[in-house]
Design an enzyme around this catalytic site. Structure first.
Site, PDB file in Angstrom:
ATOM      1  N   ASP A   1       0.847  -1.195   0.000  1.00 30.83           N
ATOM      2  CA  ASP A   1       0.000   0.000   0.000  1.00 30.83           C
ATOM      3  C   ASP A   1       0.883   1.246   0.000  1.00 30.83           C
ATOM      4  OD1 ASP A   1      -2.763   1.209   0.378  1.00 30.83           O
ATOM      5  OD2 ASP A   1      -1.687   2.059   2.082  1.00 30.83           O
TER       6      ASP A   1
ATOM      7  N   THR B   1      -0.376   4.829  -4.854  1.00 30.48           N
ATOM      8  CA  THR B   1       0.898   4.563  -5.527  1.00 30.48           C
ATOM      9  C   THR B   1       0.928   5.223  -6.894  1.00 30.48           C
ATOM     10  OG1 THR B   1       1.072   2.444  -4.387  1.00 30.48           O
ATOM     11  CG2 THR B   1       2.464   2.760  -6.304  1.00 30.48           C
TER      12      THR B   1
END
Length: 554
Positions: free
Chosen positions: A91, A125
């Site tokens: 994550d 991301t």
């Protein structure tokens, strides 16, 4: 010979004059920074910012997409620091929040990732990777003597074109059945890059069912995620109501129907008069007994005030000692002690109650209600379940897993899915995933760049290249030939904007037929946040570090 000598003397005099002038100028210019402060200007400042941000993007690239890899975060020195315990995750927001970064530009990307996580849950991301690619383009253009303001102008024009294209390729459902199907596809796309990818069908169903219960309230606090070690991930389930990881006090009823619940935060030990530094000396045991009896009478009056509210369940954040437990049982009130404060806030919201600490005005206290309160067995541990709450949207997702690391990562993954599904319910526009939206926007930006005069067109072309870096990274992480497949993808987009990267086949595919969807709102926020962060860093031409604070000597 004479002429040469005179020329040599003149050159020496000129050099001496320049040296003296420079020394005088250095003495005249004051140092405005405190001793220990540092300043980087011009090219050095730009390169420092660009390289730091690009390094963050390169670090996060390997975690992007369904074939992304995980990272192990380890604490240094045991106590303190950002990482309190070892974690295994891919994550983006969790990774960036856990590491210490000294570069100022890199910290900007960390803040952008946090904002993306707070607003949309997904794309943490992708926003960092896209911003880093834009800065990579800016670095090359600066080396070619393109002014930063020209680059910014080109990026902003490209952003407007990309947003228009994103609206053009988006679509929405026509009825509730199609909306539910779209939400399932979005949740599965989000979970495909997480630890839950093998059971993404099951967990996508849990996420969609939990969010649909909210009925467009967008209050994710009503959805509780309860982690229980043991079993396998596929045994996770959705339970109606709220589950509190506590047990009823010894001897109290374990099942209460039509419950009226008081949620409190008050001391229930002995209610001593707490005066700092006070000391009482007793000459005999009778005096001690009288003091204890006075304390008991005070606690008895307090319990009577609580019972006067008409509640039959009392939940307290603090400890409840044996004597008040006995008094509550005599009055038919079941007690739960030492409740977690975050859990209490969620419980109070689900029950429609208010957390109270004083009991002198029963008419001003709002009790919570639910149909049934009972003690249940989850795995090998007991907990209390509140069914039929005043807020019927309240529910609990019980996560099962082999160990704590798996459960923590599963919780992060499920949170992202819940957030992105909730955002899509508020704005039900969706776009194709797998890099299809980025390729469509890149094509639109390139087409617009052909009509722009000047060096801003170079920045727009670089913007398109940065967008194409997203499918390139997806393919690189999958171990495929990214150059060939991206080139094939560009040719497919000349006819259909729904084509993207099919990771399972290692080729291009129609994302609409494959059901790879993403939230329009998350994609729009990701695009805008990445450009804003890149523009902010490109504007920098000076980095000033303040002098460190000196330790005061005693």
């Amino acid at each position: 010979m004479g002429a040469r000598g005179i020329t040599g003397i003149n050159v020496s005099v000129c050099v001496l004059y320049l040296f003296v002038t420079s020394v005088v100028c250095l003495q005249v210019v004051p140092n405005i920074l405190q001793q220990g402060g540092q300043e980087d200007r011009g090219e050095n400042a730009r390169m420092q910012c660009y390289i730091g941000a690009i390094a963050i993007g390169d670090m996060m690239k390997s975690t992007l997409g369904p074939r992304g890899m995980d990272k192990i975060l380890m604490p240094m020195g045991g106590e303190g620091g950002f990482v309190q315990k070892q974690a295994v995750t891919n994550d983006g927001a969790t990774i960036l929040n856990s590491i210490w970064i000294d570069n100022p530009a890199a910290r900007i990307l960390v803040d952008v990732s946090k904002r993306q996580d707070q607003e949309c849950g997904d794309g943490t991301t992708g926003v960092v990777v896209l911003a880093a690619e834009l800065l990579r383009v800016a670095e090359k253009l600066v080396d070619r003597r393109v002014h930063p303001q020209t680059i910014i102008s080109g990026f902003l024009m490209a952003l407007e074109t990309a947003k228009e294209c994103l609206v053009g390729v988006s679509f929405q459902s026509t009825d509730d059945a199609q909306l539910r199907e779209n939400l399932m596809r979005i949740a599965k796309t989000t979970l495909s890059s997480k630890i839950l990818s093998h059971d993404k069908e099951h967990f996508a169903g849990l996420a969609v069912e939990a969010v649909m219960r909210l009925k467009n309230k967008n209050n994710l606090s009503l959805i509780q995620i309860l982690k229980k070690k043991g079993g396998i991930c596929s045994e996770s389930r959705l339970d109606e109501g709220f589950i509190l990881e506590k047990r009823f006090s010894t001897g109290h009823r374990k099942r209460i129907e039509d419950a009226k619940i008081m949620v409190a935060n008050t001391p229930m030990d002995t209610d001593k008069i707490k005066i700092l530094g006070a000391k009482v000396n007793a000459e005999d045991f009778d005096t001690v007994a009288n003091i204890e009896q006075a304390e008991k009478e005070k606690m008895k009056r307090k319990v009577e005030k609580i019972a006067a509210h008409g509640c039959n369940v009392f939940i307290n954040r603090q400890l409840i000692y044996n004597y008040p437990e006995q008094l509550l049982k005599e009055r038919g009130v079941s007690a739960i002690e030492h409740s977690d404060f975050d859990g209490m806030e969620r419980l109070a919201a689900a029950l429609g109650a208010e957390i109270v600490s004083t009991f002198d005005s029963p008419e001003m206290v709002k009790l919570g209600t639910c149909r049934l309160v009972e003690e249940v067995l989850i795995g090998e541990e007991k907990a209390v379940r509140f069914s039929g709450c005043e807020q019927p949207e309240a529910c609990t997702i019980i996560l099962r897993g082999a160990n704590e690391h798996v459960l923590d990562e599963a919780e992060r993954s499920l949170h992202d899915a819940l957030a992105v599904v909730a955002q899509t319910c508020q704005q039900p526009l969706v776009v194709c995933g797998g890099g299809a939206a980025e390729m469509a926007m890149a094509g639109a930006v390139e087409k617009r760049a052909q009509t722009v005069e000047g060096k801003a067109a170079l920045a727009m072309q670089g913007f398109a290249d940065a967008l194409r870096a997203i499918p390139t990274v997806l393919l690189d992480n999958g171990g495929f030939d990214s150059a060939e497949i991206v080139a094939k993808l560009r040719s497919c987009h000349a006819f259909d904007s729904h084509f993207g990267v099919d990771i399972a086949a290692g080729d291009v595919g129609n994302m609409r037929e494959l059901g790879v969807y993403e939230s329009y709102k998350a994609k729009h926020a990701q695009l805008c946040a990445a450009v804003e962060a890149a523009v902010q860093i490109i504007r920098v031409d000076n980095v000033i570090r303040c002098a460190p604070r000196q330790r005061q000597e005693e």
